[in-house]
Write a protein that holds these residues in place. Structure first.
Motif, PDB file in Angstrom:
ATOM      1  N   GLN A  22       3.832   2.114  -2.896  1.00 21.57           N
ATOM      2  CA  GLN A  22       4.925   3.066  -2.714  1.00 21.57           C
ATOM      3  C   GLN A  22       4.413   4.504  -2.851  1.00 21.57           C
ATOM      4  O   GLN A  22       4.840   5.385  -2.096  1.00 21.57           O
ATOM      5  CB  GLN A  22       6.040   2.799  -3.719  1.00 21.57           C
ATOM      6  CG  GLN A  22       6.869   1.581  -3.374  1.00 21.57           C
ATOM      7  CD  GLN A  22       8.000   1.368  -4.352  1.00 21.57           C
ATOM      8  OE1 GLN A  22       7.814   0.767  -5.404  1.00 21.57           O
ATOM      9  NE2 GLN A  22       9.166   1.868  -4.007  1.00 21.57           N
ATOM     10  N   ASN A  60       2.555   5.479   0.305  1.00 22.46           N
ATOM     11  CA  ASN A  60       3.490   5.794   1.386  1.00 22.46           C
ATOM     12  C   ASN A  60       4.138   7.151   1.188  1.00 22.46           C
ATOM     13  O   ASN A  60       4.327   7.907   2.143  1.00 22.46           O
ATOM     14  CB  ASN A  60       4.563   4.711   1.496  1.00 22.46           C
ATOM     15  CG  ASN A  60       4.027   3.413   2.042  1.00 22.46           C
ATOM     16  OD1 ASN A  60       2.998   3.375   2.704  1.00 22.46           O
ATOM     17  ND2 ASN A  60       4.711   2.325   1.755  1.00 22.46           N
ATOM     18  N   GLN A  88       3.855  11.006   3.470  1.00 26.08           N
ATOM     19  CA  GLN A  88       4.975  11.774   3.992  1.00 26.08           C
ATOM     20  C   GLN A  88       4.948  13.235   3.553  1.00 26.08           C
ATOM     21  O   GLN A  88       5.667  14.065   4.099  1.00 26.08           O
ATOM     22  CB  GLN A  88       6.286  11.142   3.531  1.00 26.08           C
ATOM     23  CG  GLN A  88       6.500   9.766   4.104  1.00 26.08           C
ATOM     24  CD  GLN A  88       7.756   9.112   3.566  1.00 26.08           C
ATOM     25  OE1 GLN A  88       8.627   9.762   3.034  1.00 26.08           O
ATOM     26  NE2 GLN A  88       7.844   7.802   3.707  1.00 26.08           N
TER      27      GLN A  88
END
Length: 74
Positions: free
Chosen positions: A44, A47, A51
């Protein structure tokens, strides 16, 4: 389960294991759960980092110039 819940559960597991009061079987089960949670949390975070955009500079009009964040840069 969201990131914060996984992290809280991981902290609980560490605290239980640090006490040293668990049987070998209980310790192994918690260790396996902890490894899975750790991998999930790491995924997580990876990821989320992908971004993120970082500020490179400001153009002559005062606008921010950004580029994608690279997880390789640390």
């Amino acid at each position: 389960m969201d990131f914060e819940k996984k992290l809280n559960r991981l902290e609980e597991i560490v605290q239980k294991m640090e006490k040293g009061e668990l049987s070998l079987d209980e310790s192994l089960k918690l260790f396996e759960e902890g490894v899975k949670l750790s991998r999930d949390c790491h995924g997580q975070l990876t990821n989320a980092e992908a971004q993120v955009k970082k500020l490179v500079s400001v153009d002559d009009k005062g606008n921010a110039v950004t580029e994608n964040f690279s997880a390789d840069e640390k």
